[in-house]
Design a protein around this motif. Structure first.
Motif, PDB file in Angstrom:
ATOM      1  N   VAL A  48       0.871  -1.171   0.000  1.00  0.00           N
ATOM      2  CA  VAL A  48       0.000   0.000   0.000  1.00  0.00           C
ATOM      3  C   VAL A  48       0.907   1.219   0.000  1.00  0.00           C
ATOM      4  O   VAL A  48       1.650   1.456   0.961  1.00  0.00           O
ATOM      5  CB  VAL A  48      -0.936   0.017   1.221  1.00  0.00           C
ATOM      6  N   SER A  50       1.558   5.247  -0.215  1.00  0.00           N
ATOM      7  CA  SER A  50       0.923   6.534   0.058  1.00  0.00           C
ATOM      8  C   SER A  50       1.352   7.556  -0.997  1.00  0.00           C
ATOM      9  O   SER A  50       2.524   7.625  -1.368  1.00  0.00           O
ATOM     10  CB  SER A  50       1.311   7.038   1.445  1.00  0.00           C
ATOM     11  N   ASN A  64      -4.040   6.148  -1.615  1.00  0.00           N
ATOM     12  CA  ASN A  64      -3.291   4.899  -1.537  1.00  0.00           C
ATOM     13  C   ASN A  64      -3.277   4.211  -2.891  1.00  0.00           C
ATOM     14  O   ASN A  64      -4.284   4.191  -3.605  1.00  0.00           O
ATOM     15  CB  ASN A  64      -3.908   3.943  -0.510  1.00  0.00           C
ATOM     16  N   THR A 147      -7.621   7.249   4.450  1.00  0.00           N
ATOM     17  CA  THR A 147      -6.958   6.266   3.603  1.00  0.00           C
ATOM     18  C   THR A 147      -6.775   4.994   4.419  1.00  0.00           C
ATOM     19  O   THR A 147      -6.718   5.025   5.656  1.00  0.00           O
ATOM     20  CB  THR A 147      -5.583   6.758   3.128  1.00  0.00           C
ATOM     21  N   SER A 149      -4.223   3.046   4.910  1.00  0.00           N
ATOM     22  CA  SER A 149      -3.025   3.007   5.743  1.00  0.00           C
ATOM     23  C   SER A 149      -3.184   3.873   6.987  1.00  0.00           C
ATOM     24  O   SER A 149      -2.788   3.471   8.095  1.00  0.00           O
ATOM     25  CB  SER A 149      -1.802   3.449   4.940  1.00  0.00           C
TER      26      SER A 149
END
Length: 366
Positions: A48, A50, A64, A147, A149
């Motif tokens: 994942v 960013s 993401n 998001t 994450s």
């Protein structure tokens, strides 16, 4: 004048990168997921990444990007991704390593050890387990307006700050040798509604997931038994049908190894808790010394019952999360015959918790 010239040259040096990689080509991996590919032993590694959409001087929209590759090990999978996708994966800022339950049952640390050899070392990321379809989870863009994450890491950071979960970073396992007998507990995520939630911890024995979990409350008590200060942990229960709740102000734990006829006889775990009683929702009352002493005794009995159940679960799964084997080996070496002996003895030995409670106040929570 010399200072001005020196400052000019320093600024020139600072504008370059030692590895000459352009920053815009780096793909900053926030979360790494590790599972098996189908029924094979090939690793399926998910990333994942960013990024910012519509980036400008004022910022941008957090986003993401999901990538996935397979390989014989994590390094192999990363190398394949770098060849198949423009840009270079960077794990320097990776905040979470998430492993599947299937992968967790097969010595996951042996595979994760390779991360310590990366030039950009990602060891300070959290290590946790997900009890669901890992690829499906990590392919989600957002959960509850965050998001993916940020949501996952935020759950861990918030509960760690409250002292509700263990603080398990990958570095603890790579550099600490997974402690004495490789028994530990990892924070556990599970699917929930359209997203995910933290759901206690998963127990590991000799580096392998046992399939046994502790729920949120049992995890909190296990942390106290493991020797944490427990500052501001919330403890709640019922006494004679009435709810009570209290904040832990301090916790002190001791092990007492008892022998009989030069053999290990039993282990006593003393847990002393200083609590700040919360009376919100209850009728405020004044406590005499006798009433207060009785209340402390009842709360201690309630916590003792719960702690006993946690110990029973650990013994049944033969997971020495509290590292009692190390305690016996280090401080009572004459009683410790060896690891094979300990594995046989641990589920059967009498382990008795002794909980004492002291209430520091009886006022309303500020």
């Amino acid at each position: 004048m010399k200072r001005v010239i020196a400052s000019f040259f320093i600024c020139l040096l600072l504008t370059g990168c030692w590895d000459e990689l352009q920053l815009k080509k780096l793909l900053f991996v926030d979360v790494v997921g590790v599972d098996y590919e189908g029924d094979s032993k090939q690793l399926k590694v998910s990333y994942v990444i960013s990024s910012l959409q519509n980036a400008n001087q004022g910022g941008g929209n957090p986003n993401n990007i999901f990538l996935e590759s397979t390989g014989d090990n994590i390094y192999d999978a990363v190398s394949k991704t770098n060849k198949e996708f423009p840009g270079v994966l960077s794990v320097l800022e990776t905040r979470l390593f998430l492993i599947s339950t299937r992968f967790a049952k097969d010595q996951p640390l042996n595979y994760l050890n390779i991360t310590s050899q990366f030039i950009a070392n990602p060891l300070y990321g959290y290590l946790a387990i997900y009890d669901g379809d890992l690829s499906k989870l990590l392919n989600k863009k957002r959960i509850k307006d965050q998001t993916l994450s940020e949501f996952l890491v935020g759950l861990l950071e918030e509960d760690e700050e409250k002292g509700k979960i263990p603080s398990h970073k990958l570095v603890h396992f790579i550099l600490d040798g997974a402690r004495f007998n490789n028994d530990f507990a990892l924070n556990r995520f599970e699917p929930y509604e359209n997203g995910v939630r933290l759901a206690g911890t998963a127990l590991f024995r000799e580096g392998k997931y046992t399939g046994v979990n502790l729920n949120d409350e049992d995890t909190q008590l296990a942390i106290l038994l493991d020797g944490t200060s427990g500052k501001n942990q919330l403890i709640a229960g019922k006494l004679e049908g009435e709810n009570y709740s209290a904040l832990v102000q301090s916790a002190h734990r001791d092990f007492h190894i008892n022998e009989k006829d030069n053999r290990l006889h039993d282990i006593e775990i003393s847990l002393n808790l200083d609590l700040k009683l919360i009376e919100a929702g209850l009728d405020s009352k004044k406590y005499t010394k006798d009433i207060l002493a009785e209340l402390e005794k009842q709360i201690a009995a309630d916590i003792t019952t719960k702690v006993s159940n946690v110990i029973a679960t650990l013994q049944k799964s033969n997971c020495d999360y509290l590292q009692l084997g190390h305690e016996v080996s280090a401080y009572h070496p004459k009683l410790f015959i060896g690891m094979a002996w300990w594995r046989e003895q641990y589920p059967k030995i009498t382990i008795s918790p002794k909980v004492k409670v002291k209430i520091l106040n009886t006022g309303i929570l500020d």
